[in-house]
Design a protein around this motif. Structure first.
Motif, PDB file in Angstrom:
ATOM      1  N   GLN A 111      42.553  88.600  65.714  1.00 45.32           N
ATOM      2  CA  GLN A 111      42.440  88.144  67.128  1.00 45.32           C
ATOM      3  C   GLN A 111      42.147  89.478  68.004  1.00 45.32           C
ATOM      4  O   GLN A 111      41.362  89.565  68.735  1.00 45.32           O
TER       5      GLN A 111
ATOM      6  N   ARG B  49      34.357  83.178  61.567  1.00 48.18           N
ATOM      7  CA  ARG B  49      34.356  84.304  62.128  1.00 48.18           C
ATOM      8  C   ARG B  49      33.460  83.994  63.641  1.00 48.18           C
ATOM      9  O   ARG B  49      33.635  84.679  64.633  1.00 48.18           O
TER      10      ARG B  49
ATOM     11  N   HIS C  52      50.468  85.216  68.586  1.00 43.68           N
ATOM     12  CA  HIS C  52      50.014  83.983  68.562  1.00 43.68           C
ATOM     13  C   HIS C  52      50.432  83.337  67.146  1.00 43.68           C
ATOM     14  O   HIS C  52      51.230  83.973  66.482  1.00 43.68           O
TER      15      HIS C  52
ATOM     16  N   TRP D  60      38.109  79.577  68.852  1.00 40.74           N
ATOM     17  CA  TRP D  60      38.666  79.201  67.320  1.00 40.74           C
ATOM     18  C   TRP D  60      39.731  78.300  66.989  1.00 40.74           C
ATOM     19  O   TRP D  60      40.091  78.301  66.129  1.00 40.74           O
TER      20      TRP D  60
ATOM     21  N   ARG E  98      40.549  83.235  61.565  1.00 39.12           N
ATOM     22  CA  ARG E  98      39.232  84.171  61.946  1.00 39.12           C
ATOM     23  C   ARG E  98      38.880  84.885  61.011  1.00 39.12           C
ATOM     24  O   ARG E  98      37.537  85.283  60.906  1.00 39.12           O
TER      25      ARG E  98
ATOM     26  N   ASP F 202      45.886  84.268  57.710  1.00 40.54           N
ATOM     27  CA  ASP F 202      44.355  83.854  57.924  1.00 40.54           C
ATOM     28  C   ASP F 202      43.710  84.469  56.749  1.00 40.54           C
ATOM     29  O   ASP F 202      42.426  85.147  57.184  1.00 40.54           O
TER      30      ASP F 202
ATOM     31  N   SER G 114      44.306  75.918  64.438  1.00 41.50           N
ATOM     32  CA  SER G 114      43.879  77.286  64.660  1.00 41.50           C
ATOM     33  C   SER G 114      43.375  77.600  63.272  1.00 41.50           C
ATOM     34  O   SER G 114      43.899  77.577  62.401  1.00 41.50           O
TER      35      SER G 114
ATOM     36  N   ASP H  94      45.764  92.363  63.680  1.00 42.72           N
ATOM     37  CA  ASP H  94      45.677  91.163  63.882  1.00 42.72           C
ATOM     38  C   ASP H  94      44.161  90.755  63.827  1.00 42.72           C
ATOM     39  O   ASP H  94      43.335  91.509  64.841  1.00 42.72           O
TER      40      ASP H  94
END
Length: 737
Positions: free
Chosen positions: A135, A402, A27, A559, A398, A101, A395, A133
């Motif tokens: 995600q 969270r 992603h 998210w 994360r 991120d 996007s 990752d």
């Protein structure tokens, strides 16, 4: 659907047919700490990826088995484009750190630009281990999450069928061992090339066939010209044979002369290809896979040389053979004006010209069908507003955002800011956007109505804020859409599409019924149907509307998603306002993709447009070549019949009669070509049938239009020779004889 990480490890442990297996997903993540933040496409992979594909980095190292294990340091491998663009091709980049991120990763390698797997979604710019990752890290120990596309390299001598049999047995064992996670799942095996090429193979072969037909038409034209030249040189050939030259030597001489034409033509075409390949590649739709750079290399050069030599042999042999076959005594006895004008040469010229018309008919019918199909496709109403829609993909990192509360807080803040901008009141948040994004299909259940054996219940999933239908111009048929009261603490609700209602509630009002489904991050709960929205074409203009399920974004927060704005302001003004409002909330948050809906609409039909334009171009070339061929045959026929026409005029034939005589020959030639071409076109149209939208491959209008057009072109090509025939002076014609 893919393997879970745990299933993949079990399959690797039990399999004996593959030398290696790797799982990939991916992603987008936000890269910060290197100037302005921007989004990079990330491939999440197991450590075996590069060994399976036998690829080595140009700097540093590939992943090791220990990378991605719990507690291991975060590592990343850059693509060459990121290395050159962000790090200015710094050879000392190994060991440096980047933030994805808001999480630090150490650079351990750089892969060359010619490696960009996985291609099934898009070229990836960086690679990270699957366990690192934000995600997917929570999915590593969830056997029910089938998310890894798995690729393996077969051992030498192992067939696809053998691998399929072994993996099927392993899949059955896993289903018995873990029934709640793996029951109902099967392992299917296919060559990677088939997956990458997909539906692009047949259209490309059709285009190759169109190129071949144009080449054959051009060669037939050249053969006609060579026949004409052979006729004018018949006395020279006769003298050579009379002086002792063998017929084989004459054929070799004529073929060597033809070879010069073929080699020069092939060379000129290759030079044009160096220029043309860049133009065509730029026009190639993004949906067409390009696993390797498209360029003119030694293989293309060898192919061009081989095609040129083949054309020389096939189409230069007939004129050379007819010239060598002629009787030298008879040829020398006849006058120069009539030398060589035998029935064999005349028949060959007409056959070539008729074949050109037949082949042009095939191309024109294919082009006509695709043009009509594309016209119908672009006139389809997608079911929603497109003219003034601007969408921005966002996007959230994360590591920073969270919780669902943070996602909802960001979305609410952004919508409030955007809607406060002048002329931008109509804004909403949605996951995903129709046509612009890949749709999300999920299985569901109707509460109180268990599915029968073999029945599949699936629908397209959309999460949206209350203003979404108004912004997109999607009519509400009955019931209601979402309100600000549809939040996590309130009863779960859903809105379905008209197609959903027709398929799953054919004889009743679905409002008041309940559906349930599970989606990553959300438990399976019953949702009451409160409204029915009109159908839209969610994935493609060429597909019928699919059943759709709309959920309130506040009840299924995510998210990431798309901000959609319907505004009459200039798109540049809207885009600037969106960027300003996003940075006002988070200065380190980039916007992944910001575009206008008309662009998404154009991209959705880019592939059929591309092949329609190409085949249309080839068809136009074929018509021009066929017209030249007809003109050449009729013109030469008139020149050979000058004495006959002079006698006819001297005997009282009118100019109109001469015109009709020449036109009769022209139209008979066209009719003969159409008689061969139309059946061939009907057969060939089956090859493009799957590329057509709302039109039959045997469409009578297209066939009639092509036939009429070719007859008109033939008549035009024969007009100039006919005028010359009308102007023949009988005294001059007979004096020359």
């Amino acid at each position: 659907g893919g393997f879970s990480y745990l299933d993949l490890q079990d399959v690797i442990a039990q399999d004996t047919d593959f030398s290696g297996m790797t799982g990939v997903s991916g992603h987008e993540l936000t890269l910060t700490g290197r100037g302005d933040p921007f989004i990079v496409r990330v491939a999440d992979v197991t450590a075996e990826l590069f060994s399976v594909f036998e690829q080595q980095p140009i700097l540093g190292r590939a992943f090791r088995p220990e990378d991605g294990k719990p507690g291991a340091a975060n590592v990343v491998i850059l693509g060459e484009s990121v290395w050159r663009g962000v790090f200015a091709a710094d050879p000392g980049v190994i060991g440096a750190s980047i933030n994805l991120d808001k999480r630090a990763y150490t650079i351990v390698g750089v892969m060359p630009s010619n490696f960009s797997f996985p291609l099934v979604s898009s070229a990836r710019e960086i690679w990270i281990p699957v366990g690192q990752d934000p995600q997917f890290e929570s999915w590593m120990n969830l056997r029910a999450r089938h998310w890894l596309l798995t690729t393996g390299r077969l051992k030498a001598g192992v067939s696809i069928a053998e691998a399929q049999a072994e993996l099927k047995a392993i899949g059955e064992r896993l289903a018995k061992q873990f029934p709640s996670e793996d029951a109902g799942w099967e392992i299917d095996v296919m060559p990677l090339q088939k997956l990458l090429v997909g539906d692009a193979r047949t259209p490309m072969l059709v285009l190759l066939g169109a190129v071949g037909l144009v080449l054959v038409i051009a060669c037939a034209n050249l053969a006609n010209l060579l026949l004409t030249r052979a006729t004018t040189r018949s006395q020279e050939v006769a003298i050579r044979i009379a002086l002792g030259a063998s017929r084989g030597r004459v054929v070799r001489q004529l073929l060597s002369e033809t070879a010069i034409l073929g080699i020069l033509g092939g060379g000129a075409g290759t030079l044009l290809a160096y220029w043309g390949v860049g133009v065509l590649t730029a026009l190639l739709p993004k949906s067409v896979p390009q696993p390797n750079p498209i360029r003119v290399d030694h293989v293309v050069l060898a192919f061009a040389l081989g095609i040129s030599l083949l054309a020389i042999i096939l189409f230069g042999l007939v004129p050379a053979f007819l010239s060598a076959k002629s009787d030298p005594q008879q040829t020398l006895r006849e006058s120069g004006a009539r030398a060589g004008e035998g029935s064999a040469g005349r028949r060959a010229r007409r056959i070539f010209a008729g074949a050109e018309i037949a082949l042009a008919t095939v191309l024109l019918v294919a082009a006509g069908l695709l043009i009509r199909s594309f016209s119908k496709l672009t006139s389809v109403n997608p079911g929603f507003e497109t003219a003034h829609i601007v969408k921005a993909n966002i996007s959230l990192p994360r590591a920073q955002y969270r919780t669902p509360q943070q996602w909802l807080g960001f979305t609410g803040d952004l919508l409030a800011r955007v809607q406060a901008e002048p002329g931008m009141r109509d804004a909403a948040w949605v996951v995903p956007t129709p046509l612009a994004d890949r749709g999300i299909t999920v299985p569901f259940q109707i509460v109180g109505r268990p599915a029968t054996t073999g029945e599949s219940r699936t629908g397209k999933y959309v999460a949206a804020t209350p203003n979404y239908l108004h912004v997109m111009g999607i009519p509400l048929i009955s019931g209601r859409f979402f309100t600000d009261d549809d939040v996590i603490a309130s009863p779960r609700v859903a809105v379905i599409s008209a197609a959903f209602a027709r398929i799953y509630f054919p004889d009743e009002n679905p409002i008041g019924n309940q559906i349930s489904f599970s989606f990553p991050g959300n438990p399976e709960v019953a949702r009451g149907i409160v409204g029915i929205a009109a159908d839209i074409r969610d994935s493609s203009l060429g597909e019928d509307p699919k059943p759709m399920m709309y959920m309130p974004f506040a009840q299924v927060p995510f998210w990431g998603g798309d901000l959609v704005v319907n505004s009459s302001l200039p798109p540049a003004t809207v885009i600037s306002a969106i960027r300003r409002d996003v940075l006002a909330i988070d200065k380190d948050l980039p916007i992944g993709d910001i575009s206008k809906m008309p662009e998404a609409l154009s991209a959705n039909v880019a592939e059929p447009k591309f092949r329609t334009e190409l085949i249309g171009l080839f068809a136009a070339m074929a018509v021009v070549l066929a017209a030249i061929g007809i003109f050449g045959v009729i013109s030469y026929s008139v020149s050979c019949r000058t004495r006959e026409i002079g006698i006819r005029v001297a005997m009282g034939a009118s100019r109109g009669g001469i015109l009709r005589m020449v036109f009769r020959e022209t139209l008979l030639l066209a009719a003969w070509g159409l008689a061969l071409g139309i059946p061939a076109a009907l057969a060939a149209s089956r090859l493009v049938a799957h590329m057509l939208f709302a039109i039959s491959p045997n469409d009578p209008f297209t066939i009639a239009a092509v036939a009429s057009g070719l007859i008109a072109v033939a008549a035009l090509a024969g007009y100039l020779p006919a005028r010359r025939a009308m102007g023949v002076d009988p005294l001059v014609a007979l004096r020359h004889e």
